[in-house]
Structures are given as C-alpha cells and as structure tokens.
Design a protein around this motif. Structure first.
Motif, PDB file in Angstrom:
ATOM      1  N   GLU A  13      -3.456  -5.730   0.282  1.00  0.00           N
ATOM      2  CA  GLU A  13      -4.595  -4.832   0.092  1.00  0.00           C
ATOM      3  C   GLU A  13      -5.308  -5.090  -1.231  1.00  0.00           C
ATOM      4  O   GLU A  13      -6.523  -4.889  -1.326  1.00  0.00           O
ATOM      5  CB  GLU A  13      -4.145  -3.378   0.194  1.00  0.00           C
ATOM      6  CG  GLU A  13      -3.741  -2.996   1.613  1.00  0.00           C
ATOM      7  CD  GLU A  13      -3.177  -1.597   1.703  1.00  0.00           C
ATOM      8  OE1 GLU A  13      -3.239  -0.848   0.710  1.00  0.00           O
ATOM      9  OE2 GLU A  13      -2.650  -1.251   2.774  1.00  0.00           O
TER      10      GLU A  13
ATOM     11  N   ARG B 175       2.577   4.877   4.314  1.00  0.00           N
ATOM     12  CA  ARG B 175       2.655   3.813   5.312  1.00  0.00           C
ATOM     13  C   ARG B 175       2.923   2.465   4.655  1.00  0.00           C
ATOM     14  O   ARG B 175       3.184   2.365   3.465  1.00  0.00           O
ATOM     15  CB  ARG B 175       1.391   3.776   6.172  1.00  0.00           C
ATOM     16  CG  ARG B 175       1.125   5.081   6.919  1.00  0.00           C
ATOM     17  CD  ARG B 175      -0.134   5.025   7.732  1.00  0.00           C
ATOM     18  NE  ARG B 175      -0.406   6.314   8.361  1.00  0.00           N
ATOM     19  CZ  ARG B 175      -0.012   6.653   9.569  1.00  0.00           C
ATOM     20  NH1 ARG B 175       0.708   5.792  10.290  1.00  0.00           N
ATOM     21  NH2 ARG B 175      -0.311   7.830  10.072  1.00  0.00           N
ATOM     22  N   THR B 176       2.868   1.403   5.426  1.00  0.00           N
ATOM     23  CA  THR B 176       3.115   0.058   4.917  1.00  0.00           C
ATOM     24  C   THR B 176       1.802  -0.556   4.451  1.00  0.00           C
ATOM     25  O   THR B 176       0.775  -0.403   5.110  1.00  0.00           O
ATOM     26  CB  THR B 176       3.734  -0.822   6.016  1.00  0.00           C
ATOM     27  OG1 THR B 176       4.933  -0.198   6.491  1.00  0.00           O
ATOM     28  CG2 THR B 176       4.055  -2.212   5.479  1.00  0.00           C
TER      29      THR B 176
ATOM     30  N   GLY C  57      -1.142  -2.832   4.182  1.00  0.00           N
ATOM     31  CA  GLY C  57      -1.729  -3.663   5.222  1.00  0.00           C
ATOM     32  C   GLY C  57      -1.770  -3.000   6.583  1.00  0.00           C
ATOM     33  O   GLY C  57      -2.278  -3.588   7.543  1.00  0.00           O
ATOM     34  N   SER C  58      -1.261  -1.767   6.682  1.00  0.00           N
ATOM     35  CA  SER C  58      -1.277  -1.059   7.962  1.00  0.00           C
ATOM     36  C   SER C  58      -2.715  -0.704   8.328  1.00  0.00           C
ATOM     37  O   SER C  58      -3.581  -0.574   7.457  1.00  0.00           O
ATOM     38  CB  SER C  58      -0.435   0.208   7.889  1.00  0.00           C
ATOM     39  OG  SER C  58      -1.041   1.168   7.034  1.00  0.00           O
ATOM     40  N   PRO C  59      -3.017  -0.512   9.621  1.00  0.00           N
ATOM     41  CA  PRO C  59      -4.385  -0.198  10.038  1.00  0.00           C
ATOM     42  C   PRO C  59      -4.969   1.037   9.343  1.00  0.00           C
ATOM     43  O   PRO C  59      -6.152   1.056   8.997  1.00  0.00           O
ATOM     44  CB  PRO C  59      -4.239   0.024  11.549  1.00  0.00           C
ATOM     45  CG  PRO C  59      -3.072  -0.832  11.933  1.00  0.00           C
ATOM     46  CD  PRO C  59      -2.123  -0.739  10.773  1.00  0.00           C
TER      47      PRO C  59
ATOM     48  N   ARG D  47      -4.258   2.270   6.344  1.00  0.00           N
ATOM     49  CA  ARG D  47      -4.593   1.972   4.954  1.00  0.00           C
ATOM     50  C   ARG D  47      -5.783   1.033   4.847  1.00  0.00           C
ATOM     51  O   ARG D  47      -6.673   1.226   4.004  1.00  0.00           O
ATOM     52  CB  ARG D  47      -3.370   1.409   4.227  1.00  0.00           C
ATOM     53  CG  ARG D  47      -2.329   2.482   3.949  1.00  0.00           C
ATOM     54  CD  ARG D  47      -1.108   1.956   3.217  1.00  0.00           C
ATOM     55  NE  ARG D  47      -1.412   1.203   2.004  1.00  0.00           N
ATOM     56  CZ  ARG D  47      -0.609   1.139   0.948  1.00  0.00           C
ATOM     57  NH1 ARG D  47       0.537   1.802   0.949  1.00  0.00           N
ATOM     58  NH2 ARG D  47      -0.937   0.423  -0.096  1.00  0.00           N
TER      59      ARG D  47
END
Length: 220
Positions: free
Chosen positions: A18, A201-202, A204-206, A208
C-alpha cells in the motif's frame, strides 16, 4: 517497486504494497525525487535499527548527514539516492535533519525524545511536499507517520507501545484535512499508517485498497 529497489539499492516502500501504491499517486514529473526521499528514509532506518553496534551506526549516519549537507555542492557522490536527490534539487540540509531523529534511537528515549524524533524524521514529509508542490499542512502527518512506522519496525515492545500512543492522535489530525491533488500520495501514506496501527485487515486487501482509491479521488 522492483525497479526502484534495483536502482536505489533499497525499496522506498519498505516492501509494503500500500505504500508502493500511495507513492505511485505522486505526479510522474516529481516521482523519482520523491522515491529518493523515501529511499533515504529507509536507508537511515536500516542503518539505525539493523546495526547492532551503535558506534558503527553512528559513523554511517554521520556519513549520510555530511553527504546531504553537501548536496548542493559539486560533484555529488556516485550514490544513487544522492544522485536522484540532487537531480530533483532536493534540499539536503533539510533532509539531514532526519539523521538527527534517527541518531536519537541509538540511546534510551523518553517521551520528549520520541516527539523530537517524530518531528525530525517528519522532515521527510516536509521535503516530499515541497518537491511535489503540495500546499498541505504536513507537520502532524510526517510526525504521526514516523511514529507509526517506528512502532511497526522496532523490536522493542515498550518503544512500539509508546510510539503507537503518540502516533494515533497525530494521524487522526492529519487525516481530518482535505488533501490537495498534489499531496494525496502523502495523505494516502497517513491512511496506510493508521490502518496498520489498527491492524485493520491485511495490507493490500480490497477494503484497504478501496479506501486509498477513495482518498485519491476526494482527498479525504
């Protein structure tokens, strides 16, 4: 940022997908100089946090300080980060202030020292904004991001806890403003840092990545 890593010898985004996306938001004309600014920051971080001998770390940090202070002089050392900073007409004296912050980490730090570290390392955002022509108020953003990143990278859990506590209100203040188009790459860095601290969340998750896309469109 494979190409940038190969060029600079270090990843300006520190392997964070990110951050890489946020830096890609910067205007193409200024991007190489901006990447060099963050590559410099990662270099100073690695020298400080990745060197066991504080005397060795001190010597290496001093070399960078002297090289940055002499950046306006010719010739520039054949070091890729310095070459790119020189080509972008970065202010080396300003960037050298970041070395003061990293040097503080070579000794025990109280809360006042941590805030000094944040302000000094935060000149990375100040210079990045200048190079990008961004008029945004980057004081709290640079300080908050500096502390949040330290909290994620230090091996000292007490230091991480204290850095997190100081970072949260600064990041909240920075995120409250509407960022200019030129400065939205820095605003995105703020949102990434806040999400990291919240362990939202992780990376690179959608969800984020979608939040960053919204910021790029709106500045919020």
């Amino acid at each position: 940022m494979v190409n940038e890593t190969q060029f600079f010898g270090i990843d300006p985004a520190a392997g964070h997908p990110e951050r890489a996306l946020a830096l890609a938001y910067a205007h193409a004309d200024a991007r190489q100089g901006l990447l060099a600014v963050f590559a410099l920051d990662q270099t100073l971080a690695r020298l400080t946090l990745g060197t066991r001998d504080s005397m060795v770390a001190q010597l290496r940090l001093t070399w960078w300080r002297e090289a940055l202070c002499a950046l306006a002089n010719e010739p520039t050392p054949s070091q890729p980060i310095l070459q790119a900073l020189s080509a972008a007409r970065a202010n080396g004296v300003t960037l050298a202030i970041a070395e003061d912050g990293w040097e503080r980490l070579l000794r025990p730090m109280d809360e006042a020292d941590l805030l000094h570290f944040a302000n000094e390392r935060g000149v990375i955002f100040v210079e990045a904004a200048r190079l990008a022509g961004a008029p945004d108020d980057v004081g709290s953003a640079g300080s908050g991001w500096s502390l949040a990143d330290l909290a994620q990278t230090t091996a000292d859990p007490d230091l991480a806890r204290r850095a997190t506590s100081l970072a949260i209100p600064l990041l909240k203040q920075a995120a409250a403003q509407r960022w200019s188009p030129a400065g939205r790459f820095l605003g995105a860095m703020v949102h990434v840092a806040a999400a990291d601290l919240r362990k939202q969340r992780t990376a690179g998750s959608p969800v984020r990545v979608g939040r960053l896309a919204w910021h790029r469109l709106t500045g919020r």
